[in-house]
Design an enzyme around this catalytic site. Sequence first.
Site, short mmCIF file in Angstrom:
data_model
loop_
_atom_site.label_atom_id
_atom_site.label_comp_id
_atom_site.label_asym_id
_atom_site.label_seq_id
_atom_site.Cartn_x
_atom_site.Cartn_y
_atom_site.Cartn_z
N SER A 144 0.87 -1.17 0.00
CA SER A 144 0.00 0.00 0.00
C SER A 144 0.91 1.22 0.00
O SER A 144 2.10 1.12 0.36
CB SER A 144 -0.88 0.00 1.26
OG SER A 144 -1.46 1.27 1.47
N TYR A 157 -2.61 -1.40 10.25
CA TYR A 157 -2.49 -1.61 8.81
C TYR A 157 -1.17 -1.01 8.29
O TYR A 157 -0.41 -1.68 7.58
CB TYR A 157 -3.67 -0.95 8.10
CG TYR A 157 -3.68 -1.08 6.60
CD1 TYR A 157 -4.06 -2.25 5.97
CD2 TYR A 157 -3.32 0.00 5.79
CE1 TYR A 157 -4.09 -2.36 4.61
CE2 TYR A 157 -3.33 -0.10 4.42
CZ TYR A 157 -3.73 -1.27 3.82
OH TYR A 157 -3.74 -1.38 2.44
#
Length: 264
Positions: A144, A157
């Site tokens: 990401s 995350y």
Amino acid sequence: MTTPAHDRLAIITGADSGMGKATAELLATEGFDVGITFHTDEAGAQDTKAGIEARGGRCFVARQDVSSPDGADVVDQLADQLGGVGVLVNNAGTGASARLLDTGYDEWRKVLATDLDGPFLCSQRAARRMLAQGKGGRIINVTSVHEHVPRYGAGPYCSAKAGLGMLTKCLALELGEHGILVSSVAPGEIATPMTGMDESDAYHQERPGNPLGRPGHVHEVASVIAFLASPRSSYVTGASITVDGGLTLMAAHGHDQAEGWRDA
């Protein structure tokens, strides 16, 4: 010394929708047979399987809980069915939306187990197969933009994706001599069910804070993964390729944002 020509046999985790599905179908178009995994959406996985077969590839499907240590067994299962493995794409993942001081340990562990432990264990299994085959290979980790920049309220995350980015580099360092190339793809906001969007929203939703002004399409991520899976990337390893429309370039412009950004 040349990079060995790996077999066009790919395993993609979390390929029942979104980026995983798009990648599986694109690799099938490029001559790959593909093993795919899903967690809960078996119908979505079967739809992906139909798309792969329509493009001329063989496909095998398995349920996988990436957060479980036993989840990596699926890599060996699919490799046996495919007749080997040349490419592993660690795509399956999850997230959490809470400030770190409000995050319980169980939630922290769930995200880390899915987004970091799972790719580690799957990469081990795939790399051992590739070493035994002696033809090199590719491991591609879908991280990401938060591999590189933090996001408020997404500490588990971001921590997991940053860890996966470093795991990518360590694997690349250790496996390069065997012709196994390891890199990560770091998407920004992509129009997928996980982000609450349909694929077509990539071209209709406005994002003024993004230099390209819109979310990304799943095919725009899949095309980069397919490049890394191909012989065209034979001198690329340990890299992190952002596919974010320039979003990370805006990190230094946070002071320009309106008050209330903590509530975004």
